[in-house]
Scaffold this active site. Structure first.
Site, short mmCIF file in Angstrom:
data_model
loop_
_atom_site.label_atom_id
_atom_site.label_comp_id
_atom_site.label_asym_id
_atom_site.label_seq_id
_atom_site.Cartn_x
_atom_site.Cartn_y
_atom_site.Cartn_z
N LYS A 160 10.64 93.72 73.65
CA LYS A 160 9.28 92.99 73.84
C LYS A 160 9.03 93.11 75.17
O LYS A 160 9.66 93.62 75.98
CB LYS A 160 9.65 91.54 73.59
CG LYS A 160 10.11 90.80 72.40
CD LYS A 160 10.37 89.33 72.45
CE LYS A 160 11.03 88.91 71.16
NZ LYS A 160 9.77 88.57 70.08
N ARG A 201 14.55 87.23 60.53
CA ARG A 201 14.47 87.10 58.71
C ARG A 201 15.72 87.80 58.25
O ARG A 201 16.14 87.39 57.28
CB ARG A 201 13.31 87.99 58.24
CG ARG A 201 12.97 89.46 58.64
CD ARG A 201 11.89 90.08 58.32
NE ARG A 201 10.95 89.53 59.44
CZ ARG A 201 9.62 89.87 59.80
NH1 ARG A 201 9.15 90.65 58.60
NH2 ARG A 201 8.71 89.06 60.58
#
Length: 486
Positions: A259, A333
């Protein structure tokens, strides 16, 4: 200190319309409160305050705060109970004024809804200052009068549950590691005889063949933990439980798909799903709700290292499906895939997972509401009705086959962890990915990325991590327990 509510005047004369507690106090001081208010200028608008000193020896400082219209109820346009929200906001503002005056105790006018008043007081005063030498004075809110003490206590428990989630999310990632998170929850639950907490180590996770979860954890020096909580509040311990699953990434760097550094510190709260579901169970136990709940939280860090997942790697989930990891920052996920497979072991009445899953959810709804993807209208109705009461709203999002095709059209594996059109419908493709690991007919996925933190949108929460939607999860569980009782 004393916090009293006053309604907006419905007549043109501008005379203050007190709550019953306000009326009683005004009589106690021979009408001086009403007289002073009318001298202070125009009537109080919603959430605005006036402070009076020296009116009564028991209350050196009295804060009068505007509650808005007297009979504000459910606002269909806003999808919440406006009267309750007005009370939460007004009481929070009033209590903060008392805190600024450094008065250690405040009595709060129930304002016709003691639960909402308690929530406003306890949520409004909370601030994470564990690591600061200079702290704000501690203020203890209590109910003014004794008429609604049971509702007040319920509101305190709801708010303390959300504050626990806020505490866990706000704490730095070197303080709340996977094991520290699990131990903190275990500590909170140890006084309840009908709760068992299992802190599962990496060897257990490996034995369960949770390859997707382990693939995320292996990039960090912090070992993963699978936290499993069993609350047996139901009349029969064999009754089908409600299963809560929470994403527990205690720090998310993005892994190899790193990120940007700006704002990365906020990723200490990427375990907001685990924080909210575990706090909801702590609250359900404190309320002694008559139903069985199981909480599951896969806990780890997502870090870049020589051992980390690489873009293009293929990993195998617990149900045997292979997953192509095209973006290592779509890691939540992967944890949830294995935890959802495991959740199917419990013959659940419903499976509800919560996760700060996608930036796309924040783009779609901002901080106004939690996005809910569900295969069950029954489950949706319960969540929606709960959120109207708590003011912590939910909004239904689509689980179309359209999105499923975008994650199952994958060159190397059964599914890809990102949609093939990259950013398009990112929250929806993430939900479609999770659906590949669900066979239960009552499942809901709550994407809480947009409601993770609060700047100033929710007036009764200070700036910082929000702990949303803990109260909605608790209210939902409470409604479900009534359902099974009837």
């Amino acid at each position: 200190g004393l916090v009293l509510g006053v309604y907006s005047s419905e007549k043109d004369d501008g005379a203050a319309q007190f709550t019953s507690a306000g009326d009683a106090f005004d009589r106690l001081v021979s009408g001086r409160l009403r007289a002073l208010l009318s001298l202070c200028g125009p009537p109080l608008k919603k959430g605005k305050t006036r402070i009076f000193h020296g009116l009564h020896q028991d209350f050196p400082s009295v804060v009068v705060v505007g509650l808005g219209k007297k009979n504000a109820g459910i606002n269909e346009q806003e999808n919440w109970n406006e009267g309750k929200e007005n009370i939460r906001t007004a009481v929070a503002v009033g209590c903060r004024h008392i805190q600024d005056l450094e008065i250690p105790c405040v009595e709060v006018d129930p304002c016709g809804d003691a639960q909402a008043a308690a929530e406003g007081a306890v949520l409004g005063l909370h601030e994470y200052n564990e690591l600061k030498q200079k702290k704000k004075p501690v203020v203890t809110p209590q109910l003014h009068g004794s008429a609604e003490s049971e509702a007040w206590q319920k509101g305190v428990l709801y708010a303390e549950g959300q504050n626990l989630a806020r505490y866990l999310m706000e704490a730095p990632a070197n303080y709340i590691t996977p094991i520290k998170f699990a131990e903190h929850i275990e500590q909170k639950l140890k006084s309840f005889s009908n709760v068992s907490v299992h802190i599962r180590p990496e060897s257990w996770i490996t034995a369960q063949e949770m390859g997707a979860f382990l693939s995320v954890a292996k990039g960090s020096a912090e070992p993963p933990i699978f936290l499993e909580i069993h609350y047996s509040g139901g009349a029969n311990p064999d009754d089908s439980p409600l299963v809560f699953v929470g994403k527990g990434v205690t720090f998310d760097s993005g892994g190899i798909s790193l990120k940007p550094s700006s704002g990365m510190d906020a990723m200490r709260a990427d375990m907001g799903g685990a924080a909210t579901v575990c706090s909801a169970i702590v609250t359900a136990a404190a309320l002694n709700l008559p139903l069985n709940i199981i909480g599951l939280a896969p806990l780890c860090e997502n870090m870049p290292s020589g051992k980390a997942n690489k873009p293009g790697d293929v990993v195998r989930a617990k149900n045997g499906k292979t997953i192509q990891v095209d973006n290592t920052d779509a890691e939540g996920r992967l944890l949830l895939a294995d935890a959802l497979c495991y959740a199917h072991n419990f013959n659940a009445r419903a499976i509800v997972n919560a996760a700060t899953l996608t930036g796309a959810m924040d783009v779609a709804l901002g901080s106004a509401a939690t996005g809910v993807f569900t295969n069950s209208s029954w489950l949706w109705t319960h969540l929606y009705e709960a959120s109207i009461l708590t003011g912590d709203r939910v909004w239904r999002m689509p689980l179309f086959e359209h999105y499923t095709r975008q994650v199952t059209d994958c060159p190397l594996a059964d599914v890809s962890n990102i949609g093939k059109y990259s950013r398009a419908g990112g929250a929806c493709t993430a939900a479609a990915f999770l659906k590949e690991f669900v066979t239960a007919s009552h499942w809901a996925h709550l994407d809480i990325a947009g409601v993770m933190s609060n700047k100033d949108e929710v007036p009764y929460l200070r700036k910082g991590m929000a702990g949303r939607p803990t109260r909605t999860l608790v209210e939902f569980a409470a409604r479900l327990s009534q359902d099974s009782h009837n």
